[in-house]
Design a protein around this motif. Structure first.
Motif, PDB file in Angstrom:
ATOM      1  N   GLU A  63      38.013  36.833  98.350  1.00 41.11           N
ATOM      2  CA  GLU A  63      37.244  36.926  96.843  1.00 41.11           C
ATOM      3  C   GLU A  63      36.771  35.496  96.753  1.00 41.11           C
ATOM      4  OE1 GLU A  63      37.690  39.521  93.849  1.00 41.11           O
ATOM      5  OE2 GLU A  63      39.498  40.002  94.682  1.00 41.11           O
ATOM      6  N   TYR A  64      35.512  34.962  96.575  1.00 40.95           N
ATOM      7  CA  TYR A  64      34.912  33.795  96.387  1.00 40.95           C
ATOM      8  C   TYR A  64      34.335  33.679  94.963  1.00 40.95           C
ATOM      9  CZ  TYR A  64      32.871  29.275  97.350  1.00 40.95           C
ATOM     10  OH  TYR A  64      32.376  27.954  97.516  1.00 40.95           O
ATOM     11  N   LEU A  65      34.807  33.200  93.815  1.00 40.45           N
ATOM     12  CA  LEU A  65      34.456  33.586  92.437  1.00 40.45           C
ATOM     13  C   LEU A  65      33.853  32.211  91.573  1.00 40.45           C
ATOM     14  CD1 LEU A  65      37.347  36.073  91.845  1.00 40.45           C
ATOM     15  CD2 LEU A  65      34.913  36.614  91.812  1.00 40.45           C
ATOM     16  N   GLY A  66      32.761  32.484  91.127  1.00 33.99           N
ATOM     17  CA  GLY A  66      32.604  31.614  90.014  1.00 33.99           C
ATOM     18  C   GLY A  66      33.088  31.703  88.635  1.00 33.99           C
ATOM     19  N   VAL A  67      33.167  30.667  87.774  1.00 33.25           N
ATOM     20  CA  VAL A  67      33.538  30.827  86.470  1.00 33.25           C
ATOM     21  C   VAL A  67      32.723  31.690  85.695  1.00 33.25           C
ATOM     22  CG1 VAL A  67      34.145  29.365  84.408  1.00 33.25           C
ATOM     23  CG2 VAL A  67      34.662  28.448  86.585  1.00 33.25           C
ATOM     24  N   VAL A  68      31.403  31.254  85.913  1.00 36.57           N
ATOM     25  CA  VAL A  68      30.204  32.200  85.251  1.00 36.57           C
ATOM     26  C   VAL A  68      30.508  33.629  85.378  1.00 36.57           C
ATOM     27  CG1 VAL A  68      27.994  32.584  85.228  1.00 36.57           C
ATOM     28  CG2 VAL A  68      28.550  30.363  85.280  1.00 36.57           C
ATOM     29  N   GLU A  69      31.035  34.104  86.510  1.00 34.35           N
ATOM     30  CA  GLU A  69      31.039  35.668  86.634  1.00 34.35           C
ATOM     31  C   GLU A  69      32.525  36.242  86.118  1.00 34.35           C
ATOM     32  OE1 GLU A  69      31.068  36.809  90.879  1.00 34.35           O
ATOM     33  OE2 GLU A  69      31.235  34.696  91.371  1.00 34.35           O
ATOM     34  N   THR A  70      33.341  35.157  85.643  1.00 34.46           N
ATOM     35  CA  THR A  70      34.693  35.506  85.363  1.00 34.46           C
ATOM     36  C   THR A  70      34.873  35.200  83.820  1.00 34.46           C
ATOM     37  OG1 THR A  70      35.676  33.665  85.958  1.00 34.46           O
ATOM     38  CG2 THR A  70      35.819  35.336  87.623  1.00 34.46           C
ATOM     39  N   ILE A  71      33.877  34.927  82.838  1.00 36.48           N
ATOM     40  CA  ILE A  71      34.041  34.455  81.658  1.00 36.48           C
ATOM     41  C   ILE A  71      34.799  35.854  80.649  1.00 36.48           C
ATOM     42  CG2 ILE A  71      32.885  33.973  79.576  1.00 36.48           C
ATOM     43  CD1 ILE A  71      31.197  32.203  81.272  1.00 36.48           C
ATOM     44  N   ASP A  72      34.435  36.842  81.035  1.00 37.50           N
ATOM     45  CA  ASP A  72      35.042  38.042  80.252  1.00 37.50           C
ATOM     46  C   ASP A  72      36.463  38.170  80.365  1.00 37.50           C
ATOM     47  OD1 ASP A  72      32.410  38.786  79.105  1.00 37.50           O
ATOM     48  OD2 ASP A  72      32.393  40.246  80.574  1.00 37.50           O
ATOM     49  N   ASP A  73      37.030  37.813  81.522  1.00 31.39           N
ATOM     50  CA  ASP A  73      38.462  37.941  81.797  1.00 31.39           C
ATOM     51  C   ASP A  73      39.044  36.645  81.271  1.00 31.39           C
ATOM     52  OD1 ASP A  73      38.211  40.019  83.298  1.00 31.39           O
ATOM     53  OD2 ASP A  73      38.031  39.127  85.433  1.00 31.39           O
ATOM     54  N   VAL A  74      38.442  35.574  81.169  1.00 33.99           N
ATOM     55  CA  VAL A  74      38.962  34.358  80.832  1.00 33.99           C
ATOM     56  C   VAL A  74      39.202  34.478  79.069  1.00 33.99           C
ATOM     57  CG1 VAL A  74      38.840  31.939  79.982  1.00 33.99           C
ATOM     58  CG2 VAL A  74      38.243  32.804  82.059  1.00 33.99           C
ATOM     59  N   VAL A  75      38.089  35.160  78.589  1.00 36.53           N
ATOM     60  CA  VAL A  75      38.302  35.314  77.031  1.00 36.53           C
ATOM     61  C   VAL A  75      39.231  36.320  76.845  1.00 36.53           C
ATOM     62  CG1 VAL A  75      36.919  36.354  75.018  1.00 36.53           C
ATOM     63  CG2 VAL A  75      35.748  35.050  76.661  1.00 36.53           C
ATOM     64  N   VAL A  76      39.608  37.440  77.565  1.00 37.96           N
ATOM     65  CA  VAL A  76      40.731  38.129  77.200  1.00 37.96           C
ATOM     66  C   VAL A  76      42.044  37.491  77.258  1.00 37.96           C
ATOM     67  CG1 VAL A  76      42.128  40.045  78.204  1.00 37.96           C
ATOM     68  CG2 VAL A  76      39.377  40.307  77.880  1.00 37.96           C
ATOM     69  N   ALA A  77      42.169  36.494  78.187  1.00 36.81           N
ATOM     70  CA  ALA A  77      43.137  35.710  78.328  1.00 36.81           C
ATOM     71  C   ALA A  77      43.613  34.880  77.203  1.00 36.81           C
ATOM     72  CB  ALA A  77      43.414  35.007  79.704  1.00 36.81           C
ATOM     73  N   ILE A  78      42.655  34.156  76.903  1.00 34.59           N
ATOM     74  CA  ILE A  78      42.766  33.274  75.624  1.00 34.59           C
ATOM     75  C   ILE A  78      43.155  33.901  74.412  1.00 34.59           C
ATOM     76  CG2 ILE A  78      41.512  31.599  74.227  1.00 34.59           C
ATOM     77  CD1 ILE A  78      39.849  30.815  76.651  1.00 34.59           C
ATOM     78  N   GLU A  79      42.644  35.089  74.344  1.00 36.00           N
ATOM     79  CA  GLU A  79      42.903  35.972  73.078  1.00 36.00           C
ATOM     80  C   GLU A  79      44.492  36.277  73.207  1.00 36.00           C
ATOM     81  OE1 GLU A  79      40.356  39.237  73.599  1.00 36.00           O
ATOM     82  OE2 GLU A  79      38.880  38.534  72.072  1.00 36.00           O
ATOM     83  N   LYS A  80      44.895  36.536  74.388  1.00 36.36           N
ATOM     84  CA  LYS A  80      46.525  36.751  74.328  1.00 36.36           C
ATOM     85  C   LYS A  80      47.179  35.421  74.145  1.00 36.36           C
ATOM     86  CE  LYS A  80      49.724  38.923  77.513  1.00 36.36           C
ATOM     87  NZ  LYS A  80      49.842  39.613  78.929  1.00 36.36           N
ATOM     88  N   LEU A  81      46.786  34.298  74.570  1.00 31.72           N
ATOM     89  CA  LEU A  81      47.391  33.151  74.179  1.00 31.72           C
ATOM     90  C   LEU A  81      47.556  32.900  72.652  1.00 31.72           C
ATOM     91  CD1 LEU A  81      46.241  31.168  77.248  1.00 31.72           C
ATOM     92  CD2 LEU A  81      48.670  32.030  76.837  1.00 31.72           C
ATOM     93  N   LEU A  82      46.337  33.274  72.081  1.00 34.79           N
ATOM     94  CA  LEU A  82      46.319  32.966  70.782  1.00 34.79           C
ATOM     95  C   LEU A  82      47.372  33.745  70.101  1.00 34.79           C
ATOM     96  CD1 LEU A  82      42.467  32.651  70.194  1.00 34.79           C
ATOM     97  CD2 LEU A  82      44.287  30.740  69.569  1.00 34.79           C
ATOM     98  N   VAL A  83      47.522  35.122  70.502  1.00 31.66           N
ATOM     99  CA  VAL A  83      48.351  35.988  69.834  1.00 31.66           C
ATOM    100  C   VAL A  83      49.941  35.634  70.149  1.00 31.66           C
ATOM    101  CG1 VAL A  83      49.166  38.313  69.813  1.00 31.66           C
ATOM    102  CG2 VAL A  83      46.561  37.797  69.766  1.00 31.66           C
ATOM    103  N   ASN A  84      50.127  35.039  71.290  1.00 26.64           N
ATOM    104  CA  ASN A  84      51.402  34.821  71.533  1.00 26.64           C
ATOM    105  C   ASN A  84      51.895  33.618  71.031  1.00 26.64           C
ATOM    106  OD1 ASN A  84      50.932  33.131  73.744  1.00 26.64           O
ATOM    107  ND2 ASN A  84      51.308  34.537  75.351  1.00 26.64           N
TER     108      ASN A  84
END
Length: 411
Positions: free
Chosen positions: A125-146
């Motif tokens: 799997e060879y992935l650009g940031v642009v195609e993974t932004i939704d996953d990043v947003v979910v992760a940052i939401e979790k870091l804000l909560v914890n």
């Protein structure tokens, strides 16, 4: 994002001892342990300029890790990213009067061509940031909560990671605070940003700015910071713990340190990786080869000039230990070209020579923290002692196959 074409890796009878690699978190050479499938994440390029030999040396290092693990019977699950939206890329695009997406695609395509020429096994799997932004947003939401992340109160929409929320922060690099601050300032950090809780806190989400690309999200419009992208891609594609995290030595801090802190804060699982492994820098004319300095030797320029890419690969393998900073010279390339000729002549002759002892030595050298120079030397000594035409071509065929499988060099 598409990768480059796969490389056929032939099977070689038998196997060598377990791979032992240097791990920065323990400052020791330790056995790489994997039950069945080994997982490897290697931090990819920021595509704002052409691939130079420093890049090639890094990705060759982890190509060799993968080849040794495969030779030992492991399946390898390998993921790599492309930082296809980030400040250096955007700044270069503005400077050159080109769209940042166009620049990213052009340089990523050149990188693919270089990796294909050097016979680097591509990631699954060879992935650009642009195609993974939704996953990043979910992760940052979790870091804000914890409680591991916080918003700046300056109206920018910027979100930062709180390094004090991670009790283990600093274990990947082993650096003290002064060293961290020095490297953080040099390598994309912002230690003097007003409003941060700690000078070492890294950016997770950059709020939208005029003239900057941004994406709408529950966090507000913006785009990911550098380190969180790798944490998220590795976690979502490889799981909560991986076998090897790799990259260049300039990533030891802050990038590896920060991305590991993000990953472990998201999952609570430690350590994130069994090994944190970094390849040394390649110098030219006495200075580290880098885009910012402009002292680049480009893979594409060498191959366009008629240099056999296998000679480039061999030169990097025999240049010295992968963890050391090394110097590229024209003589190094000429020596590799001579060695390549000797090897091709040796395997082309019919003979009945036994390669068992040489193969054992090659495998031993590669398993010992990737001593590629020792492996190359063993094959060169074999090539100088093979007899003339004999009754059998089996040995030549076997050595050709072994060199292909273990060193990735097509003869």
């Amino acid at each position: 994002m598409r990768s480059w074409p796969d490389v056929c890796v032939p099977a070689v009878a038998g196997s060598g001892p377990p791979l032992r690699l240097f791990d920065s978190s323990t400052e020791s050479v330790r056995e790489v342990r994997a039950d069945g499938t080994a997982t490897m994440y290697v931090c990819g390029i920021t595509p704002y300029d052409a691939t130079h030999l420093g890049h090639a040396a890094t990705y060759l290092t982890f190509d060799m890790v993968q080849r040794v693990l495969r030779d030992q019977g492991h399946d390898v699950r390998y993921v790599q990213n492309v930082t296809d939206v980030d400040d250096p890329l955007i700044e270069r695009a503005h400077r050159d009067g080109i769209g940042w997406q166009e620049l990213a695609e052009r340089e990523t395509d050149l990188f693919r061509s270089d990796m294909e020429a050097l016979r680097i096994i591509p990631p699954q799997e060879y992935l650009g940031v642009v195609e993974t932004i939704d996953d990043v947003v979910v992760a940052i939401e979790k870091l804000l909560v914890n409680g591991s992340a916080y918003r700046l109160e300056d109206g920018t929409g910027d979100i930062y990671f709180d390094v004090r929320a991670d009790e283990r922060f600093g274990y990947v690099s082993g650096y003290d605070e002064n060293q961290m601050l020095e490297f953080f300032a040099e390598r994309g950090g912002d230690p003097d940003r007003a409003g941060k809780r700690n000078r070492l806190d890294p950016l997770l989400w950059k709020g939208a700015r005029d003239g900057d690309p941004s994406w709408p999200s529950s966090l507000g419009a913006g785009r990911p910071g550098w380190h969180i992208e790798c944490a998220v891609i590795a976690l979502t594609r490889l799981g909560e713990q991986i076998t090897v995290q790799g990259g260049g030595s300039d990533l030891r801090f802050p990038h590896h340190e920060m991305s590991v802190a993000h990953a472990e804060s998201l999952t609570g699982v430690v350590p994130f990786a069994g090994h944190y492994c970094q390849a040394g820098m390649i110098g030219y004319d006495g200075t580290k080869m880098s885009k910012s300095l402009g002292n680049l030797v480009l893979v594409s320029t060498l191959t366009a000039g008629g240099v056999d890419p296998m000679a480039i690969r061999l030169a990097l393998l025999q240049q010295g230990h992968f963890r050391d900073d090394r110097e590229w010279t024209d003589e190094l390339l000429r020596e590799a070209e001579r060695t390549l000729v000797e090897w091709r002549e040796a395997v082309s002759r019919d003979r009945g020579a036994d390669i068992t002892a040489t193969l054992v030595h090659v495998r031993d050298r590669l398993a010992d923290d990737l001593d590629t120079a020792g492996a190359v030397d063993a094959i060169s000594r074999w090539a100088k002692t093979v007899p003339g035409p004999g009754d059998s071509a089996d040995a030549g065929l076997s050595m050709r196959t072994a060199i292909d499988a273990l060193l990735g060099i097509a003869l």
